[in-house]
Motif scaffolding. Structure first.
Motif, PDB file in Angstrom:
ATOM      1  N   UNK A  56      33.807  45.263  48.529  1.00 28.15           N
ATOM      2  CA  UNK A  56      34.416  43.788  48.339  1.00 28.15           C
ATOM      3  C   UNK A  56      34.928  43.249  49.738  1.00 28.15           C
ATOM      4  N   UNK A  57      34.640  41.773  49.910  1.00 30.74           N
ATOM      5  CA  UNK A  57      35.026  41.270  51.066  1.00 30.74           C
ATOM      6  C   UNK A  57      36.806  41.255  51.262  1.00 30.74           C
ATOM      7  N   UNK A  58      37.374  41.685  52.049  1.00 34.02           N
ATOM      8  CA  UNK A  58      38.714  41.881  52.394  1.00 34.02           C
ATOM      9  C   UNK A  58      39.085  41.062  53.673  1.00 34.02           C
ATOM     10  N   UNK A  59      40.130  40.410  53.581  1.00 35.57           N
ATOM     11  CA  UNK A  59      40.697  39.585  54.901  1.00 35.57           C
ATOM     12  C   UNK A  59      41.923  40.171  55.456  1.00 35.57           C
ATOM     13  N   UNK A  60      41.932  40.726  56.724  1.00 33.68           N
ATOM     14  CA  UNK A  60      42.973  41.433  57.289  1.00 33.68           C
ATOM     15  C   UNK A  60      43.887  40.182  58.098  1.00 33.68           C
ATOM     16  N   UNK A  61      44.931  39.654  57.303  1.00 36.12           N
ATOM     17  CA  UNK A  61      45.772  38.873  57.756  1.00 36.12           C
ATOM     18  C   UNK A  61      46.732  39.251  58.782  1.00 36.12           C
ATOM     19  N   UNK A  62      46.778  38.535  60.056  1.00 39.55           N
ATOM     20  CA  UNK A  62      47.485  39.059  61.158  1.00 39.55           C
ATOM     21  C   UNK A  62      46.989  40.401  61.794  1.00 39.55           C
ATOM     22  N   UNK A  81      36.808  41.325  57.193  1.00 38.88           N
ATOM     23  CA  UNK A  81      37.313  40.351  58.242  1.00 38.88           C
ATOM     24  C   UNK A  81      38.599  40.195  58.751  1.00 38.88           C
ATOM     25  N   UNK A  82      38.870  39.670  59.944  1.00 38.95           N
ATOM     26  CA  UNK A  82      40.320  39.563  60.402  1.00 38.95           C
ATOM     27  C   UNK A  82      40.439  38.227  60.846  1.00 38.95           C
ATOM     28  N   UNK A  83      41.629  37.879  60.960  1.00 34.82           N
ATOM     29  CA  UNK A  83      42.381  36.692  61.580  1.00 34.82           C
ATOM     30  C   UNK A  83      43.852  36.972  62.051  1.00 34.82           C
ATOM     31  N   UNK A  85      46.833  34.674  64.890  1.00 39.12           N
ATOM     32  CA  UNK A  85      47.362  33.536  65.338  1.00 39.12           C
ATOM     33  C   UNK A  85      47.362  33.657  66.938  1.00 39.12           C
ATOM     34  N   UNK A  86      47.102  34.935  67.400  1.00 40.37           N
ATOM     35  CA  UNK A  86      47.354  35.388  68.772  1.00 40.37           C
ATOM     36  C   UNK A  86      45.923  35.569  69.310  1.00 40.37           C
ATOM     37  N   UNK A  87      45.522  34.669  70.471  1.00 37.30           N
ATOM     38  CA  UNK A  87      44.133  34.901  70.912  1.00 37.30           C
ATOM     39  C   UNK A  87      44.092  36.278  71.593  1.00 37.30           C
ATOM     40  N   UNK A  88      45.052  36.406  72.419  1.00 39.92           N
ATOM     41  CA  UNK A  88      44.956  37.867  73.237  1.00 39.92           C
ATOM     42  C   UNK A  88      44.853  39.159  72.357  1.00 39.92           C
ATOM     43  N   UNK A  89      45.533  38.969  71.142  1.00 37.85           N
ATOM     44  CA  UNK A  89      45.346  40.121  70.186  1.00 37.85           C
ATOM     45  C   UNK A  89      43.856  40.099  69.797  1.00 37.85           C
ATOM     46  N   UNK A  90      43.467  39.065  69.393  1.00 39.77           N
ATOM     47  CA  UNK A  90      42.323  39.093  68.657  1.00 39.77           C
ATOM     48  C   UNK A  90      41.114  39.441  69.694  1.00 39.77           C
ATOM     49  N   UNK A  91      41.091  39.117  70.954  1.00 42.10           N
ATOM     50  CA  UNK A  91      40.195  39.522  71.894  1.00 42.10           C
ATOM     51  C   UNK A  91      40.153  41.022  72.005  1.00 42.10           C
ATOM     52  N   UNK A  92      41.248  41.543  72.034  1.00 33.93           N
ATOM     53  CA  UNK A  92      41.339  42.999  72.005  1.00 33.93           C
ATOM     54  C   UNK A  92      40.516  43.629  70.741  1.00 33.93           C
ATOM     55  N   UNK A 103      38.608  35.732  63.742  1.00 29.31           N
ATOM     56  CA  UNK A 103      39.007  34.251  63.938  1.00 29.31           C
ATOM     57  C   UNK A 103      40.320  34.164  64.498  1.00 29.31           C
ATOM     58  N   UNK A 104      40.516  33.255  65.262  1.00 30.51           N
ATOM     59  CA  UNK A 104      41.980  32.854  65.780  1.00 30.51           C
ATOM     60  C   UNK A 104      42.363  31.485  65.025  1.00 30.51           C
TER      61      UNK A 104
END
Length: 203
Positions: A56-62, A81-83, A85-92, A103-104
């Motif tokens: 099932x599709x799950x979104x990992x918030x923060x 999927x993940x999202x 607000x911090x771009x540097x964290x998302x790039x890792x 996504x950011x």
């Protein structure tokens, strides 16, 4: 091992300070949390797996650097999927190739998708001091279709703050959701801190 970031994170009091802090922390975040015995990702993933199928599709918030995504994958979830607000964290997290989508998001529009897009959401160590406000809890539930599940953790700092307890009680008392799982256990072992892990089902 430095614990400067971990020991000071609960003192952040604005979105601007929080974002700048996590940007600096991103390169060492995983190592510091793992070295200190961060247990909430595993506990949340195991709790959610009791109610949600692995495909099932799950979104990992923060989602941050992806520690929670790794925990979800470790218990068998394959469509995460993940999202954040911090771009540097998302790039890792992006470099680790953990998520199907990543996504950011703008804090002013944290849920840019249709209701029911995801069957479940996870907010692991996200809602509380030094991270997201209490309003993220009702906002998350509002994006789930009836029958969807939200897993999240409230650490000791959050448990002691009546604002978060009040928001949770409002969601349950108003019939927006029901609690299907609640368990207190270890959060960050080196700090001796604990957390409640909850799973709510959207009604």
């Amino acid at each position: 091992m430095s614990d400067d970031f971990l020991s000071n994170v609960y003192d952040l009091d604005s979105q601007e300070k929080t974002d700048a802090y996590y940007s600096k922390w991103a390169p060492t975040y995983d190592r510091e949390l793992i070295d200190n015995g961060y247990r909430s990702p595993q506990r949340c993933a195991e709790a959610l797996a009791q109610f949600v199928g692995p495909d099932q599709p799950i979104l990992d918030i923060g989602c941050g650097t992806g520690l929670s995504g790794r925990a979800l994958a470790a218990v068998g979830f394959t469509n995460v999927s993940g999202q954040d607000v911090n771009a540097e964290m998302v790039e890792v997290a992006r470099a680790a190739d953990i998520y199907r989508e990543l996504r950011v998001v703008d804090p002013a529009n944290s849920f840019p998708f249709d209701v029911g897009t995801y069957d479940a959401m996870a907010a692991v160590g996200v809602i509380g001091a030094g991270a997201a406000p209490a309003s993220v809890l009702p906002e998350s539930l509002s994006r789930l279709a009836p029958g969807g599940h939200l897993v999240f953790s409230f650490n000791d700092h959050v448990i002691e703050d009546s604002e978060y307890a009040d928001v949770l009680a409002e969601q349950l008392d108003s019939g927006v959701a029901e609690s299907v799982f609640c368990e207190y256990g270890p959060h960050i072992e080196a700090l001796g801190s604990g957390a409640n892990v909850y799973v709510l089902r959207r009604l």
